[in-house]
Design a protein around this motif. Structure first.
Motif, PDB file in Angstrom:
ATOM      1  N   ILE A 173      -7.086 -27.778-134.603  1.00 42.50           N
ATOM      2  CA  ILE A 173      -8.104 -28.828-134.568  1.00 42.50           C
ATOM      3  C   ILE A 173      -9.493 -28.226-134.481  1.00 42.50           C
ATOM      4  O   ILE A 173      -9.664 -27.076-134.092  1.00 42.50           O
ATOM      5  CB  ILE A 173      -7.872 -29.795-133.397  1.00 42.50           C
ATOM      6  N   LEU A 174     -10.460 -29.008-134.862  1.00 42.34           N
ATOM      7  CA  LEU A 174     -11.846 -28.563-134.835  1.00 42.34           C
ATOM      8  C   LEU A 174     -12.362 -28.513-133.408  1.00 42.34           C
ATOM      9  O   LEU A 174     -11.908 -29.241-132.541  1.00 42.34           O
ATOM     10  CB  LEU A 174     -12.708 -29.541-135.650  1.00 42.34           C
ATOM     11  N   ARG A 175     -13.311 -27.656-133.151  1.00 41.04           N
ATOM     12  CA  ARG A 175     -13.939 -27.563-131.838  1.00 41.04           C
ATOM     13  C   ARG A 175     -15.219 -28.394-131.861  1.00 41.04           C
ATOM     14  O   ARG A 175     -15.990 -28.324-132.809  1.00 41.04           O
ATOM     15  CB  ARG A 175     -14.296 -26.116-131.501  1.00 41.04           C
ATOM     16  N   TYR A 176     -15.415 -29.180-130.825  1.00 43.10           N
ATOM     17  CA  TYR A 176     -16.595 -30.039-130.766  1.00 43.10           C
ATOM     18  C   TYR A 176     -17.494 -29.597-129.627  1.00 43.10           C
ATOM     19  O   TYR A 176     -17.018 -29.211-128.568  1.00 43.10           O
ATOM     20  CB  TYR A 176     -16.180 -31.501-130.558  1.00 43.10           C
ATOM     21  N   PRO A 177     -18.789 -29.639-129.830  1.00 39.13           N
ATOM     22  CA  PRO A 177     -19.716 -29.262-128.755  1.00 39.13           C
ATOM     23  C   PRO A 177     -19.656 -30.285-127.619  1.00 39.13           C
ATOM     24  O   PRO A 177     -19.203 -31.418-127.810  1.00 39.13           O
ATOM     25  CB  PRO A 177     -21.086 -29.281-129.446  1.00 39.13           C
ATOM     26  N   PRO A 178     -20.112 -29.879-126.406  1.00 44.51           N
ATOM     27  CA  PRO A 178     -20.044 -30.774-125.247  1.00 44.51           C
ATOM     28  C   PRO A 178     -20.749 -32.116-125.441  1.00 44.51           C
ATOM     29  O   PRO A 178     -20.406 -33.085-124.790  1.00 44.51           O
ATOM     30  CB  PRO A 178     -20.731 -29.972-124.138  1.00 44.51           C
ATOM     31  N   GLU A 221      -8.950 -29.325-127.664  1.00 48.59           N
ATOM     32  CA  GLU A 221      -8.517 -28.007-127.193  1.00 48.59           C
ATOM     33  C   GLU A 221      -9.729 -27.113-126.962  1.00 48.59           C
ATOM     34  O   GLU A 221     -10.687 -27.141-127.725  1.00 48.59           O
ATOM     35  CB  GLU A 221      -7.635 -27.324-128.234  1.00 48.59           C
ATOM     36  N   LEU A 222      -9.651 -26.307-125.928  1.00 46.89           N
ATOM     37  CA  LEU A 222     -10.682 -25.311-125.656  1.00 46.89           C
ATOM     38  C   LEU A 222     -10.307 -24.011-126.344  1.00 46.89           C
ATOM     39  O   LEU A 222      -9.124 -23.774-126.639  1.00 46.89           O
ATOM     40  CB  LEU A 222     -10.801 -25.086-124.145  1.00 46.89           C
ATOM     41  N   PRO A 223     -11.284 -23.144-126.616  1.00 49.98           N
ATOM     42  CA  PRO A 223     -10.948 -21.850-127.223  1.00 49.98           C
ATOM     43  C   PRO A 223      -9.919 -21.105-126.366  1.00 49.98           C
ATOM     44  O   PRO A 223     -10.025 -21.067-125.140  1.00 49.98           O
ATOM     45  CB  PRO A 223     -12.296 -21.111-127.238  1.00 49.98           C
ATOM     46  N   GLY A 224      -8.914 -20.546-127.003  1.00 50.83           N
ATOM     47  CA  GLY A 224      -7.878 -19.790-126.300  1.00 50.83           C
ATOM     48  C   GLY A 224      -6.745 -20.645-125.755  1.00 50.83           C
ATOM     49  O   GLY A 224      -5.800 -20.134-125.165  1.00 50.83           O
ATOM     50  N   ILE A 225      -6.841 -21.961-125.936  1.00 50.23           N
ATOM     51  CA  ILE A 225      -5.809 -22.891-125.454  1.00 50.23           C
ATOM     52  C   ILE A 225      -5.158 -23.542-126.671  1.00 50.23           C
ATOM     53  O   ILE A 225      -5.838 -23.956-127.605  1.00 50.23           O
ATOM     54  CB  ILE A 225      -6.421 -24.001-124.569  1.00 50.23           C
TER      55      ILE A 225
END
Length: 196
Positions: free
Chosen positions: A4-9, A20-24
């Motif tokens: 999944i894509l990572r979204y900023p806070p 998901e957080l990086p590394g998870i």
């Protein structure tokens, strides 16, 4: 497993626990351990460097909780098409009635929308025909009244019939844990004592 894509806070979605957080890595699985599709309920499994290594001196519980290298959280969640996760219930609280899965939180959310309901909790109780059924405990706002038949009809209009609790108890106050959460185990004990 879905990347999944990572979204900023600043891209928060209300009612979710985020992405998901990086590394998870996360998975949502059904009762057979198969991955479920976006929009479907499943147990949340987690893997990553921050996940516990096990319970202190409890190897059997560690083996169950970390089966297959995944932390089985016991949370029932749904992932939307943007990758955001929403916790919808706890696996331990799920009611199985006539082979159907019933999630108390879904019912409780409806109960909180009903006029004059102050607090609500739904638990599973034994039933000879169905295995288990929902039992609804609720409190009412001071000076107000709630008609149980009207409450049940409201739930029947908003839920599949198998999800509608069969038993209703209005109580003065909800029992609480030290954390402030409703003590559902105490409600289960209260129900059991009425049956004996």
């Amino acid at each position: 497993m879905k990347k999944i894509l990572r979204y900023p806070p600043d891209r928060v979605k209300s009612g979710t626990i985020g992405v998901e957080l990086p590394g998870i890595t996360t998975r949502l699985v059904d009762e057979n351990g198969s991955d479920v599709s976006d929009g479907c309920k499943g147990q949340l499994l987690v893997r990553g460097g921050n996940v516990m290594q096990g319970y202190w001196h409890r190897p059997e519980e560690t083996a169950r909780t970390l089966a297959g290298g995944w932390l089985h959280t016991g949370d029932i969640a749904v992932r939307d098409s943007d990758g955001y996760l929403r916790i919808v219930d706890r696996l331990k609280e799920m009611i199985i009635s006539m082979g159907e899965n019933i999630y108390p939180r879904e019912i409780e959310e409806l109960l909180y929308e009903y006029p004059h309901i102050r607090e609500a909790a739904v638990i599973g109780v034994p039933d000879k025909l169905r295995g288990h059924v929902g039992c609804c405990y609720y409190t009412v706002e001071p000076g107000a009244a709630v008609d149980k038949r009207a409450l049940k009809k409201y739930l029947q209009q908003n839920l599949a019939l198998f999800k509608v609790p069969r038993i209703y108890y209005e109580i003065d106050e909800m029992p609480r844990l030290a954390t402030g959460k409703i003590a559902k185990k105490e409600l289960e004990q209260r129900y059991a004592s009425k049956q004996s």
